[in-house]
Design an enzyme around this catalytic site. Structure first.
Site, PDB file in Angstrom:
ATOM      1  N   ASP A  59      59.276  36.874 -28.904  1.00  0.00           N
ATOM      2  CA  ASP A  59      57.889  36.452 -28.705  1.00  0.00           C
ATOM      3  C   ASP A  59      56.948  37.094 -29.723  1.00  0.00           C
ATOM      4  O   ASP A  59      56.040  36.438 -30.234  1.00  0.00           O
ATOM      5  CB  ASP A  59      57.425  36.790 -27.288  1.00  0.00           C
ATOM      6  CG  ASP A  59      57.916  35.784 -26.264  1.00  0.00           C
ATOM      7  OD1 ASP A  59      58.591  34.811 -26.655  1.00  0.00           O
ATOM      8  OD2 ASP A  59      57.629  35.974 -25.063  1.00  0.00           O
ATOM      9  N   SER A 116      59.376  41.530 -25.401  1.00  0.00           N
ATOM     10  CA  SER A 116      58.444  41.670 -26.522  1.00  0.00           C
ATOM     11  C   SER A 116      57.053  41.155 -26.194  1.00  0.00           C
ATOM     12  O   SER A 116      56.096  41.462 -26.910  1.00  0.00           O
ATOM     13  CB  SER A 116      58.987  40.988 -27.777  1.00  0.00           C
ATOM     14  OG  SER A 116      58.967  39.591 -27.682  1.00  0.00           O
ATOM     15  N   THR A 152      65.226  39.562 -25.574  1.00  0.00           N
ATOM     16  CA  THR A 152      66.238  38.629 -25.068  1.00  0.00           C
ATOM     17  C   THR A 152      67.631  39.011 -25.528  1.00  0.00           C
ATOM     18  O   THR A 152      68.610  38.791 -24.806  1.00  0.00           O
ATOM     19  CB  THR A 152      65.901  37.203 -25.523  1.00  0.00           C
ATOM     20  OG1 THR A 152      64.658  36.808 -24.944  1.00  0.00           O
ATOM     21  CG2 THR A 152      66.971  36.207 -25.101  1.00  0.00           C
TER      22      THR A 152
END
Length: 331
Positions: free
Chosen positions: A95, A61, A14
């Site tokens: 994540d 991820s 992100t």
């Protein structure tokens, strides 16, 4: 004055994400920007540090697999062996950030700081948190007090051990904490404050695995049977983490099957599924008698990483249990 040299290693996530509108903070495409572009979102970085940029992967991820960790490990070790580099920063999606941080914490033996950092909002958002997080991460990586602490995670002004940190919210910028261990420090306006003295868990004697062993996680729930466990065994699992109820409890109906797994050549570890607290080894499961591992307060996905590393490096059950005990003692 000579600028300290930092190695920045990009993996996507992100922090490198982009959305179609600045008002969007959850609907976006992760891993859209290069690490060089991410660095440019915080111009002060190049004023403060000599930056060496490496990009071994560019992924969301949720797509990161243990195979990718080998490329990341190689990039980190290249920076470790560079005498000019004082600290290493890895940008990563949130994540699986805690899993990658745990892997690095337990596999890279260096006094140099390794800091994993991400963002909860894409780089294009009005209130993007990536630039501040990255600046904080670099401040920590360049801090002499960060040495000998293993891998750290810096998010939202807090510094956490890579071993104990976890993601606790799906979208808040205050998503990460360490519920049992607590943060090890904080950073504000590039000033770093430590809450405890340096210390770290022992690492594995790293040799690049030719292939990762299969280690699965079986989660208990009301009415669960042994279907998943048998499927994992049939698929060739060398290890299984059983995330049980309460104090890592399992249903009576398949307790005997669990106890039989080590004798079948499948290492089994018990831990708690969704709650904090340390699982006790002395229990009705007769863990030592049956060769079952217990992981104290480590959550299932982190127990799996310990087992992956241990099995990949030729450790048997007793050796992995000893390593777990040493990890928990050192923190």
């Amino acid at each position: 004055m000579t600028q300290p040299t930092l190695a920045l290693i990009g993996t996507g996530g992100t922090i490198a994400g982009a959305a179609s509108a600045a008002s969007s903070s959850t609907d976006y495409q992760p891993a859209s920007l290069s690490l060089a572009a991410v660095v440019d979102t915080a111009p002060e970085l190049r004023q403060r540090y000599a930056i060496e940029v490496t990009q071994p992967m560019q992924l969301a991820s949720y797509d990161v697999r243990p195979e990718h960790w080998l490329d990341l490990h190689a990039a980190v070790m290249q920076a470790v062996h560079n005498p000019d580099v004082v600290g290493i920063v890895v940008t990563h999606g949130t994540d699986t950030l805690e899993e990658t941080a745990t892997f690095l914490h337990l596999s890279v033996d260096t006094h140099k700081p390794i800091v994993v950092v991400g963002a909860m909002r894409p780089a294009t958002a009005y209130s993007a948190d990536g630039p501040a997080n990255l600046l904080d991460a670099c401040s920590v990586a360049a801090c002499p007090g960060a040495r000998e602490r293993g891998t750290l995670v810096v998010m939202n002004g807090r510094i956490h051990s890579g071993l104990w940190v976890g993601k606790r919210h799906v979208s808040s910028v205050e998503a990460f904490d360490s519920p049992l261990a607590g943060a090890v420090g904080e950073v504000a306006d590039q000033a770093v404050q430590w809450f405890r003295s340096a210390g770290r868990a022992p690492t594995v004697a790293w040799k690049t695995p030719a292939a990762w062993p299969r280690v699965d996680i079986a989660v208990a729930y009301a009415g669960v049977d042994e279907t998943a466990l048998r499927a994992f065994v049939a698929a060739g699992a060398q290890g299984i983490v059983h995330a049980g109820f309460g104090n890592a409890n399992t249903p009576t109906a398949y307790r005997a099957f669990i106890q039989s797994l080590p004798a079948q050549g499948v290492l089994l570890a018990r831990c708690a599924r969704f709650i904090t607290g340390s699982v006790t080894r002395a229990s009705v499961y007769a863990d030592a008698q049956h060769g079952i591992l217990t992981a104290g307060p480590l959550p299932p996905h982190k127990v799996r990483i310990v087992m992956l590393l241990g099995l990949a490096h030729g450790m048997d059950g007793p050796a992995i249990q000893t390593w777990i005990d040493q990890i928990l003692l050192a923190g």
